[in-house]
Design a protein around this motif. Structure first.
Motif, PDB file in Angstrom:
ATOM      1  N   SER A   1       0.936  -1.099   0.079  1.00 47.90           N
ATOM      2  CA  SER A   1       0.134  -0.109  -0.049  1.00 47.90           C
ATOM      3  C   SER A   1       0.942   1.274   0.121  1.00 47.90           C
ATOM      4  CB  SER A   1      -0.952   0.005   1.042  1.00 47.90           C
ATOM      5  OG  SER A   1      -1.814  -1.186   1.103  1.00 47.90           O
ATOM      6  N   GLY A   2       1.999   1.213  -0.920  1.00 47.84           N
ATOM      7  CA  GLY A   2       2.880   2.421  -0.960  1.00 47.84           C
ATOM      8  C   GLY A   2       4.030   2.383   0.131  1.00 47.84           C
ATOM      9  N   GLY A   3       3.995   1.421   1.086  1.00 48.05           N
ATOM     10  CA  GLY A   3       5.076   1.436   2.328  1.00 48.05           C
ATOM     11  C   GLY A   3       6.072   0.220   1.836  1.00 48.05           C
ATOM     12  N   GLY A   4       6.297   0.220   0.358  1.00 48.75           N
ATOM     13  CA  GLY A   4       7.628  -0.909   0.296  1.00 48.75           C
ATOM     14  C   GLY A   4       7.971  -0.887  -1.109  1.00 48.75           C
ATOM     15  N   TYR A   5       8.910  -1.754  -1.574  1.00 50.95           N
ATOM     16  CA  TYR A   5       9.046  -1.847  -3.111  1.00 50.95           C
ATOM     17  C   TYR A   5       9.555  -3.301  -2.850  1.00 50.95           C
ATOM     18  CZ  TYR A   5      13.787  -0.792  -1.277  1.00 50.95           C
ATOM     19  OH  TYR A   5      14.855  -0.984  -0.554  1.00 50.95           O
ATOM     20  N   ILE A   6       9.817  -3.611  -4.428  1.00 50.34           N
ATOM     21  CA  ILE A   6       9.999  -5.097  -4.798  1.00 50.34           C
ATOM     22  C   ILE A   6      11.384  -5.061  -5.928  1.00 50.34           C
ATOM     23  CG2 ILE A   6       9.615  -7.463  -5.845  1.00 50.34           C
ATOM     24  CD1 ILE A   6       6.823  -7.191  -4.470  1.00 50.34           C
ATOM     25  N   HIS A   7      12.355  -5.853  -5.603  1.00 51.42           N
ATOM     26  CA  HIS A   7      13.163  -5.799  -6.655  1.00 51.42           C
ATOM     27  C   HIS A   7      13.315  -7.541  -7.016  1.00 51.42           C
ATOM     28  CE1 HIS A   7      14.888  -2.196  -5.707  1.00 51.42           C
ATOM     29  NE2 HIS A   7      15.390  -2.434  -4.683  1.00 51.42           N
ATOM     30  N   MET A   8      13.763  -7.911  -8.530  1.00 48.49           N
ATOM     31  CA  MET A   8      14.297  -9.187  -8.756  1.00 48.49           C
ATOM     32  C   MET A   8      15.846  -9.407  -8.465  1.00 48.49           C
ATOM     33  SD  MET A   8      13.123 -11.336 -12.134  1.00 48.49           S
ATOM     34  CE  MET A   8      11.598 -11.099 -12.028  1.00 48.49           C
ATOM     35  N   LEU A   9      16.173 -10.586  -8.196  1.00 45.35           N
ATOM     36  CA  LEU A   9      17.497 -10.816  -8.010  1.00 45.35           C
ATOM     37  C   LEU A   9      17.875 -12.260  -8.876  1.00 45.35           C
ATOM     38  CD1 LEU A   9      17.827 -10.476  -3.965  1.00 45.35           C
ATOM     39  CD2 LEU A   9      18.321  -8.767  -5.763  1.00 45.35           C
ATOM     40  N   ASP A  10      19.262 -12.223  -9.096  1.00 49.70           N
ATOM     41  CA  ASP A  10      19.530 -13.601  -9.484  1.00 49.70           C
ATOM     42  C   ASP A  10      19.952 -14.465  -8.369  1.00 49.70           C
ATOM     43  OD1 ASP A  10      22.725 -12.681 -10.997  1.00 49.70           O
ATOM     44  OD2 ASP A  10      22.120 -12.969  -8.806  1.00 49.70           O
ATOM     45  N   SER A  11      20.298 -15.834  -8.735  1.00 47.64           N
ATOM     46  CA  SER A  11      20.835 -16.633  -7.606  1.00 47.64           C
ATOM     47  C   SER A  11      22.036 -16.297  -6.862  1.00 47.64           C
ATOM     48  CB  SER A  11      20.984 -17.743  -8.196  1.00 47.64           C
ATOM     49  OG  SER A  11      21.972 -17.978  -9.048  1.00 47.64           O
ATOM     50  N   GLU A  12      22.849 -15.073  -7.388  1.00 44.05           N
ATOM     51  CA  GLU A  12      24.106 -14.640  -6.613  1.00 44.05           C
ATOM     52  C   GLU A  12      23.619 -13.361  -5.932  1.00 44.05           C
ATOM     53  OE1 GLU A  12      25.864 -18.002  -8.070  1.00 44.05           O
ATOM     54  OE2 GLU A  12      26.990 -16.431  -6.765  1.00 44.05           O
ATOM     55  N   GLY A  13      22.442 -12.810  -6.064  1.00 39.77           N
ATOM     56  CA  GLY A  13      22.015 -11.605  -5.321  1.00 39.77           C
ATOM     57  C   GLY A  13      22.362 -10.413  -6.131  1.00 39.77           C
ATOM     58  N   ASN A  14      22.422 -10.629  -7.465  1.00 35.63           N
ATOM     59  CA  ASN A  14      22.633  -9.434  -8.367  1.00 35.63           C
ATOM     60  C   ASN A  14      21.183  -8.878  -8.715  1.00 35.63           C
ATOM     61  OD1 ASN A  14      25.515  -9.313  -8.472  1.00 35.63           O
ATOM     62  ND2 ASN A  14      25.359 -11.256  -9.850  1.00 35.63           N
ATOM     63  N   PHE A  15      20.934  -7.467  -9.025  1.00 34.86           N
ATOM     64  CA  PHE A  15      19.672  -7.092  -9.279  1.00 34.86           C
ATOM     65  C   PHE A  15      19.555  -7.250 -10.673  1.00 34.86           C
ATOM     66  CE2 PHE A  15      18.465  -5.109  -5.376  1.00 34.86           C
ATOM     67  CZ  PHE A  15      19.617  -4.694  -4.696  1.00 34.86           C
ATOM     68  N   LEU A  16      18.449  -7.901 -10.722  1.00 38.79           N
ATOM     69  CA  LEU A  16      17.853  -8.150 -12.311  1.00 38.79           C
ATOM     70  C   LEU A  16      17.078  -6.941 -12.834  1.00 38.79           C
ATOM     71  CD1 LEU A  16      17.332 -12.080 -12.457  1.00 38.79           C
ATOM     72  CD2 LEU A  16      19.394 -10.773 -13.199  1.00 38.79           C
ATOM     73  N   VAL A  17      16.071  -6.910 -11.969  1.00 36.61           N
ATOM     74  CA  VAL A  17      14.965  -5.593 -12.068  1.00 36.61           C
ATOM     75  C   VAL A  17      15.023  -4.968 -10.786  1.00 36.61           C
ATOM     76  CG1 VAL A  17      12.622  -5.298 -12.651  1.00 36.61           C
ATOM     77  CG2 VAL A  17      13.643  -7.302 -13.828  1.00 36.61           C
ATOM     78  N   ARG A  18      14.970  -3.655 -11.053  1.00 37.85           N
ATOM     79  CA  ARG A  18      14.982  -2.774  -9.878  1.00 37.85           C
ATOM     80  C   ARG A  18      13.779  -1.888  -9.902  1.00 37.85           C
ATOM     81  NH1 ARG A  18      20.084  -1.525  -7.123  1.00 37.85           N
ATOM     82  NH2 ARG A  18      19.199   0.725  -6.748  1.00 37.85           N
ATOM     83  N   SER A  19      13.315  -1.787  -8.886  1.00 35.96           N
ATOM     84  CA  SER A  19      12.153  -1.053  -8.533  1.00 35.96           C
ATOM     85  C   SER A  19      12.571   0.355  -8.463  1.00 35.96           C
ATOM     86  CB  SER A  19      11.382  -1.084  -7.355  1.00 35.96           C
ATOM     87  OG  SER A  19      10.509  -0.219  -6.976  1.00 35.96           O
ATOM     88  N   SER A  20      11.928   1.528  -9.109  1.00 34.57           N
ATOM     89  CA  SER A  20      12.335   2.784  -8.955  1.00 34.57           C
ATOM     90  C   SER A  20      12.047   3.666  -7.790  1.00 34.57           C
ATOM     91  CB  SER A  20      11.593   3.586 -10.109  1.00 34.57           C
ATOM     92  OG  SER A  20      10.200   3.494  -9.812  1.00 34.57           O
ATOM     93  N   ARG A  21      11.488   2.878  -6.684  1.00 33.98           N
ATOM     94  CA  ARG A  21      11.326   3.563  -5.447  1.00 33.98           C
ATOM     95  C   ARG A  21      12.266   3.003  -4.464  1.00 33.98           C
ATOM     96  NH1 ARG A  21       6.884   2.157  -3.106  1.00 33.98           N
ATOM     97  NH2 ARG A  21       6.393   4.185  -2.398  1.00 33.98           N
ATOM     98  N   THR A  22      13.549   2.418  -4.766  1.00 30.81           N
ATOM     99  CA  THR A  22      14.264   1.822  -3.769  1.00 30.81           C
ATOM    100  C   THR A  22      14.745   3.075  -3.080  1.00 30.81           C
ATOM    101  OG1 THR A  22      16.274   0.462  -3.555  1.00 30.81           O
ATOM    102  CG2 THR A  22      16.040   1.872  -5.467  1.00 30.81           C
TER     103      THR A  22
END
Length: 766
Positions: free
Chosen positions: A198-219
């Motif tokens: 509800s606007g109080g968080g954000y989500i990223h997608m990582l690979d199995s090594e912890g690298n960011f694949l898709v970053r939310s613009s609200r990080t």
């Protein structure tokens, strides 16, 4: 003595005060611990619910892309894939329509076509033109495996992509593989936005090594952070926990500190390619300095503000719980309850009062946003909430789900009562909406599912939520305010149609379509003269499906073409079997659909089938419907002439069931005329003399045209006497036999023709 007593009292007071302070500190510590634990558990629960929702959306996106690719593969026939230019155009068009970066098709020899968005297609590509990972998934598809690749650098599109691949079949034979690539950023639209927690968080997608694949613009993390482990935000314990979770593809929860704030987060495996989702809560951070301030304030005010601090802590806890409840159960825009809360309340309401669930939506809501803007659209949603508050009764409630969809629970089960209530709600919303005063015809649509008696209210609640969606899908087809009630019988019919269309190819391949034969008898001597081949569908996983349930659907979707050819082949196989066993065969009639009859290579397909079984075409009678003659008799006659030249017999089926024309009968070069059973039914009506006279004239005219006549639906001896009296050649119906299996017909044939011979043209005047 008095001084001693005073000192004793002072010591007692001091001890009492000290004990009171200690008790307060203990209680304060316990309360603080409970508060922190409650906050932490609630936040983790919210994060878990949120991350499961976005995981489901990602998997739905992947499933939708696979469905799209499989649909494209289903339309690739062998003749299309062999024409490289046509195949290239189709891939290029499909690529542009569906937004893939690259689409490829390769045949089983490793040759194919590559279409890259915005670039010149390769029409003579080989597997070596693909990146190693792309080549791997194509090769697996050529072995019949549906596959999705790891991320790789595409030399064709110069992007970091992943690829889907599906095998391509033609007539049940694997002929190639179809694959498409897309970049990982297709998930950005899913993960971005202000809806997470509800606007109080954000989500990223990582690979199995912890690298960011898709970053939310609200990080909250800096843009240069490429990996979850690139910084010192994680404690050593949290780093080890997350590394183990990534390695073992497991869920894990922890927190990190950034700029003096603590952010709870959770990692969850997507279940594909080692991808993980990282969900971070920003709305419920805990400041270390604030905790210190509370502790210092507790010590400073321990004597004078003990009671106040206790009440204050209670108020903090109560306010915090109220805030969490608001985040968990209420929509931030309209302040209506959300779907989670609605689904929690629904089972209890059904158990106490029964009722229905209604789903209410605004017609063309995306266009409304485009025309009037987001603010006006949101004002409309708030007005819908306000109107629902006014019109719903006690024990009734509603929620806002997503965008313009509202779910309502009404404590009514009678359609006649529900319809005017819902109509009033819709009319009042339209009348009060500001948009309606701006020359815009606002309209809504509503689907309704009524509860049934059940001892399991939770299961009934789930059922209603599914059913109301079906009803809503029906209501969306109108153009004004529409209310559609879920229809159980209609839904069963839709389920059956869905089963038919999803299983028809498999059923044909596995032999679930069975040939039944209904005998045809010569009226002059009662001799078994032939049979009509009728299709029956006998699935292995359910009861039989009747022809009137699947034939009309096959005629709509074109599957009747394959089924008709299959029945011709079954008839030829049976004739060949009789001949190989030394039995005397009889001619078999096979129904032919309009779609098959007018195919370009129709005669050639039939000829190849009979040649494969070394059967004379004279043993096969092709039955066509009279309606085909009414469209273009000349074209039909040319096709009949081709079939006659090939050796087939032609029968005009169901004559008299439609707009029959004796003039049309005179134009057609047919061998047999089948009178519809409606003639026999009408022959027993008050106008039986007129009907019998018409039948007699039709039979005489057919004989003059050297056309043999068959009457369907002969069920009584009186029917048989009548059709014999007017000169009919052949009778078919339950008087002689119902349709029987091919094996049972063998026994009838052995009894009827033991030692005798049958002529395929017997009973004919031609």
């Amino acid at each position: 003595m008095f001084e001693k007593k005073l000192q004793v009292k002072m010591r007692r007071t001091a001890v009492l005060v000290a004990c009171s302070i200690l008790l307060f500190l203990v209680c304060g510590g316990l309360l603080s611990t409970a508060l922190q634990k409650s906050k932490s558990e609630t936040i983790q629960e919210q994060i878990s619910i949120e991350i499961d929702e976005y995981k489901s959306r990602i998997l739905k996106q992947l499933d939708a892309d696979f469905q799209m690719l499989s649909t494209l593969a289903a339309f690739l026939e062998e003749n299309i894939t062999e024409d490289r230019q046509l195949l290239t155009r189709q891939l290029d068009q499909a690529n542009q329509n569906n937004g893939f970066l690259t689409m490829v098709y390769f045949d089983r020899q490793g040759q194919g076509v590559i279409s890259t968005l915005g670039e010149q297609p390769l029409t003579d590509a080989s597997l070596d033109d693909l990146a190693q990972e792309g080549r791997r998934v194509v090769e697996l598809a050529l072995e019949g495996t549906v596959m999705i690749s790891q991320l790789f650098e595409s030399e064709l599109s110069e992007n970091r992509v992943f690829a889907y691949s599906v095998p391509v079949y033609s007539n049940g034979k694997l002929i190639g593989a179809l694959a498409a690539s897309d970049h990982i950023d297709i998930f950005s639209d899913i993960l971005n936005g202000n809806a997470v927690l509800s606007g109080g968080g954000y989500i990223h997608m990582l690979d199995s090594e912890g690298n960011f694949l898709v970053r939310s613009s609200r990080t909250v993390l800096p843009a240069e952070t490429r990996s979850l482990f690139d910084s010192n935000y994680l404690s050593e314990e949290a780093r080890t926990l997350i590394q183990n979770a990534l390695q073992n593809q497991q869920s894990a929860s922890s927190s990190f500190s950034y700029q003096g704030k603590t952010y709870p987060f959770m990692v969850e495996p997507v279940g594909l390619n080692g991808w993980m989702l990282l969900c971070v809560s920003t709305g419920e951070t805990i400041s270390t300095s604030t905790s210190d301030w509370i502790l210092q304030g507790t010590f400073i005010g321990v004597f004078l503000l003990m009671l106040f601090l206790l009440l204050y802590n209670y108020r903090i806890l109560r306010g915090y719980n109220r805030e969490l409840i608001g985040l968990a159960y209420y929509d931030t825009l309209t302040q209506a309850e959300n779907l989670t809360r609605f689904q929690q309340r629904l089972p209890e309401a059904l158990e106490h009062t029964g009722g229905c669930v209604a789903a209410l939506c605004v017609r063309q809501f995306p266009f409304l946003i485009e025309i009037f803007g987001r603010d006006k659209a949101e004002q409309l949603l708030c007005q819908m909430k306000k109107t629902a508050d006014q019109l719903l009764k006690k024990d009734e409630f509603f929620c806002r789900d997503t965008e313009d969809r509202f779910y309502l629970f009404l404590a009514e089960t009678d359609q006649e009562t529900l319809r005017p209530r819902l109509q009033q709600l819709m009319d009042q919303i339209c009348a009060q909406a500001e948009i309606s005063a701006m020359n815009y015809q606002l309209a809504l649509y509503c689907g309704v599912a009524i509860s049934e008696a059940s001892d399991h209210p939770a299961e009934m609640a789930n059922t209603l939520m599914v059913r109301v969606q079906f009803a809503l899908d029906k209501a969306i087809g109108g153009h004004s305010n529409t209310i559609w009630f879920f229809d159980t019988e209609l839904h069963k019919l839709e389920e059956l149609e869905n089963y038919i269309e999803s299983h028809m190819h498999q059923a044909l391949h596995s032999g679930e379509f069975r040939m039944f034969l209904q005998p045809k008898h010569r009226l002059s001597d009662g001799k078994l003269l032939g049979a009509e081949a009728l299709v029956r569908w006998l699935p292995r996983d359910r009861g039989p499906i009747f022809p009137d349930q699947f034939i009309p659907l096959f005629e709509k979707n074109g599957f009747c073409v394959q089924l008709d050819l299959y029945m011709v082949e079954q008839a030829c196989r049976k004739l060949r079997e009789w001949m190989d066993r030394g039995m005397t065969p009889v001619p078999l009639s096979v129904n032919q659909s309009k779609l098959l009859f007018f195919e370009a290579d129709y005669v050639g397909k039939l000829t190849r089938i009979v040649d494969r079984y070394q059967i004379s075409p004279q043993w096969i009678t092709l039955e066509i419907l009279e309606g085909m003659a009414l469209e273009n008799a000349d074209v039909l006659n040319r096709k009949i002439a081709d079939l006659h030249q090939a050796g087939f017999q032609i029968s005009l089926d169901d004559f008299g069931s439609g707009y029959s024309s004796l003039n049309t009968l005179g134009k057609l070069e047919i061998d047999e005329l089948k009178l519809d059973r409606e003639f026999l039914l009408s022959a027993s009506s008050p106008k039986q003399n007129r009907v019998r006279l018409i039948m007699e004239q039709i039979v005489q005219l057919a004989h003059q045209l050297t056309i043999r006549t068959v009457v369907e639906g002969v069920e009584t001896e009186e029917d048989e006497r009548f059709i014999r009296s007017i000169g009919c050649d052949i009778g078919q119906g339950y008087l002689y036999s119902r349709p029987v299996s091919a094996e049972e017909f063998d026994r009838l044939l052995e009894q009827a023709y033991s030692g005798s011979s049958a002529d395929p043209s017997s009973g004919s005047n031609r």
